[in-house]
Scaffold this motif. Structure first.
Motif, PDB file in Angstrom:
ATOM      1  N   TRP A 197       0.832  -1.211   0.000  1.00  0.00           N
ATOM      2  CA  TRP A 197       0.000   0.000   0.000  1.00  0.00           C
ATOM      3  C   TRP A 197       0.862   1.254   0.000  1.00  0.00           C
ATOM      4  N   ALA A 198       1.879   1.254   0.853  1.00  0.00           N
ATOM      5  CA  ALA A 198       2.731   2.448   0.962  1.00  0.00           C
ATOM      6  C   ALA A 198       3.415   2.728  -0.374  1.00  0.00           C
ATOM      7  N   GLY A 199       3.911   1.653  -1.020  1.00  0.00           N
ATOM      8  CA  GLY A 199       4.585   1.813  -2.306  1.00  0.00           C
ATOM      9  C   GLY A 199       3.647   2.377  -3.370  1.00  0.00           C
ATOM     10  N   VAL A 200       2.421   1.842  -3.412  1.00  0.00           N
ATOM     11  CA  VAL A 200       1.431   2.335  -4.383  1.00  0.00           C
ATOM     12  C   VAL A 200       1.112   3.805  -4.088  1.00  0.00           C
ATOM     13  N   MET A 201       1.009   4.154  -2.812  1.00  0.00           N
ATOM     14  CA  MET A 201       0.723   5.553  -2.445  1.00  0.00           C
ATOM     15  C   MET A 201       1.824   6.492  -2.936  1.00  0.00           C
ATOM     16  N   VAL A 202       3.076   6.047  -2.783  1.00  0.00           N
ATOM     17  CA  VAL A 202       4.197   6.869  -3.248  1.00  0.00           C
ATOM     18  C   VAL A 202       4.084   7.073  -4.760  1.00  0.00           C
ATOM     19  N   LYS A 203       3.857   5.961  -5.474  1.00  0.00           N
ATOM     20  CA  LYS A 203       3.751   6.031  -6.927  1.00  0.00           C
ATOM     21  C   LYS A 203       2.612   6.959  -7.345  1.00  0.00           C
ATOM     22  N   GLU A 204       1.446   6.757  -6.732  1.00  0.00           N
ATOM     23  CA  GLU A 204       0.272   7.529  -7.140  1.00  0.00           C
ATOM     24  C   GLU A 204       0.399   9.003  -6.771  1.00  0.00           C
ATOM     25  N   SER A 205       1.065   9.300  -5.656  1.00  0.00           N
ATOM     26  CA  SER A 205       1.218  10.714  -5.278  1.00  0.00           C
ATOM     27  C   SER A 205       2.097  11.435  -6.295  1.00  0.00           C
ATOM     28  N   LEU A 206       3.134  10.745  -6.781  1.00  0.00           N
ATOM     29  CA  LEU A 206       4.005  11.355  -7.791  1.00  0.00           C
ATOM     30  C   LEU A 206       3.310  11.458  -9.150  1.00  0.00           C
ATOM     31  N   ASP A 207       2.564  10.404  -9.499  1.00  0.00           N
ATOM     32  CA  ASP A 207       1.790  10.461 -10.748  1.00  0.00           C
ATOM     33  C   ASP A 207       0.820  11.640 -10.699  1.00  0.00           C
ATOM     34  N   ALA A 208       0.166  11.800  -9.554  1.00  0.00           N
ATOM     35  CA  ALA A 208      -0.778  12.916  -9.397  1.00  0.00           C
ATOM     36  C   ALA A 208      -0.046  14.247  -9.560  1.00  0.00           C
ATOM     37  N   PHE A 209       1.191  14.297  -9.072  1.00  0.00           N
ATOM     38  CA  PHE A 209       1.964  15.540  -9.180  1.00  0.00           C
ATOM     39  C   PHE A 209       2.300  15.872 -10.629  1.00  0.00           C
ATOM     40  N   VAL A 210       2.850  14.898 -11.344  1.00  0.00           N
ATOM     41  CA  VAL A 210       3.316  15.225 -12.691  1.00  0.00           C
ATOM     42  C   VAL A 210       2.172  15.369 -13.690  1.00  0.00           C
ATOM     43  N   THR A 211       1.032  14.703 -13.427  1.00  0.00           N
ATOM     44  CA  THR A 211      -0.082  14.839 -14.372  1.00  0.00           C
ATOM     45  C   THR A 211      -1.122  15.840 -13.874  1.00  0.00           C
ATOM     46  N   GLY A 212      -0.967  16.317 -12.625  1.00  0.00           N
ATOM     47  CA  GLY A 212      -1.940  17.256 -12.065  1.00  0.00           C
ATOM     48  C   GLY A 212      -3.299  16.604 -11.858  1.00  0.00           C
ATOM     49  N   ASP A 213      -3.285  15.328 -11.438  1.00  0.00           N
ATOM     50  CA  ASP A 213      -4.526  14.568 -11.264  1.00  0.00           C
ATOM     51  C   ASP A 213      -5.014  14.694  -9.815  1.00  0.00           C
TER      52      ASP A 213
END
Lengths: 228, 228
Positions: B130-146
């Motif tokens: 879960w923690a790993g997915v959260m890290v990935k998704e938080s960065l994806d949200a940052f670079v795509t502005g999601d």
């Protein structure tokens, strides 16, 4: 004349950020002292006031962030001022997280106050005192650009790490000798770790200050200490 | 023509920062997965490789910091780009500290591998995942502005907090029932806290992303969670 006016206003804006950072630092230092007082004096009312203060610290962070962004957008600083502003942005985050650690100490203090005392606190108040001084000195080093003071803060961190190790070892013997102490010992163990992390935040700030002054990054040039 | 060239170069610089941040995030995610693998498979060699990787993460932080400062100084961005760059500066610090937590997991894994296993790990790998997915998704949200993805990350943090509470309670019963397990149970307890803090860092990133998109600060609008 017009130009001079703009310069004065710019200086005033940078000074305002310096002042707000020190103000935030002062509040956070008081939270450290009070959290320890709440623990040692078994004062749960004080502990609850600290927990309530966390919101104020959070708002100070957002406020300073916004001020830094405004100056960056309006003045388009370069060189030293740019470095100062970008570090201020990072430093408020460390201060805000120190506030979080203090509320965690206060929460554990409330829990511990509901049980009989395990032992007199000797090393924990020492640790809290060192951590508080480190926070103060790291911010002083930032606003005055005092490299020597920043280096001192980095060195002091080793002492706090040593105190934490000592406390953890002592608590382990308590737990092994008498399992009825485990729940309380664990809470004290957490408090020691919170304090150790406060000192780590101060060290992060000090390392960034040295970077600002030297323009050279000393962060991460020594083997990383173990965040517990 | 000249102007267009400058714009293209500026875009390329922002993209380079985006790419480096994702690259750093990818390395950190791998550290989380590998640290858990080192623990579950009792693989101390892998754990030592993770500890050695920490330096690489530290250098990536300094490198991205420097790139952000260069763009700030050269391009004097405003509005959205300014917000992007100042957040990138804050986010790399979170990523670097996630790296620190991973090395701490790896260090405890090496220690645990020297003793007989206490119990099969079930919830810890789930938490790490879960923690790993959260890290990935938080960065994806940052670079795509999601924004939606960032909100999801903030919600997922509650689940990780719940898993950590559950693990801590279970370990406490182990320690109370059999004091010979205390030393090992404490180390597992630390690992659970490291993972919980990794999820907190991802949540911090996600909150900042929502701030970047909305220009409105949702940080600290909910009661603070307790950093353990």
């Amino acid at each position: 004349m017009e130009k001079e006016h703009i310069f004065k206003q710019y200086d005033a804006e940078l000074n305002e950020i310096r002042t707000r950072l020190l103000e935030m630092g002062g509040k956070v230092e008081k939270m450290i002292t009070d959290a320890m007082k709440a623990l040692v004096d078994r004062d749960s009312d004080l502990a609850r006031r600290i927990i309530a203060m966390d919101h104020e610290i959070n708002h100070l962070e957002m406020d300073i962030d916004e001020k830094c962004l405004q100056v960056l957008a309006r003045r388009q600083p370069a060189g030293r001022d740019l470095r100062f502003l970008t570090l201020a942005l990072k430093i408020v985050t460390d201060l805000e997280r120190i506030g979080d650690q203090c509320t965690s100490v206060a929460k554990r203090a409330v829990e511990l106050n509901e049980e009989p005392p395990l032992k007199p606190y000797i090393d924990l108040p020492r640790m809290a005192n060192w951590a508080g001084v480190m926070v103060k000195e790291s911010l002083d080093a930032f606003v005055t650009g005092d490299e020597k003071l920043a280096i001192k803060v980095c060195r002091d961190d080793e002492f706090v790490d040593g105190l934490n190790d000592q406390i953890q070892r002592e608590l382990l013997t308590f737990m092994i000798e008498d399992p009825t102490t485990i729940s309380r010992a664990l809470k004290i163990s957490y408090i020691s770790k919170y304090l150790e992390r406060i000192a780590d935040h101060a060290t992060n700030v000090a390392e960034m200050v040295i970077f600002m002054i030297k323009g050279k990054d000393i962060r991460h040039t020594t083997p990383p200490t173990d965040p517990q």
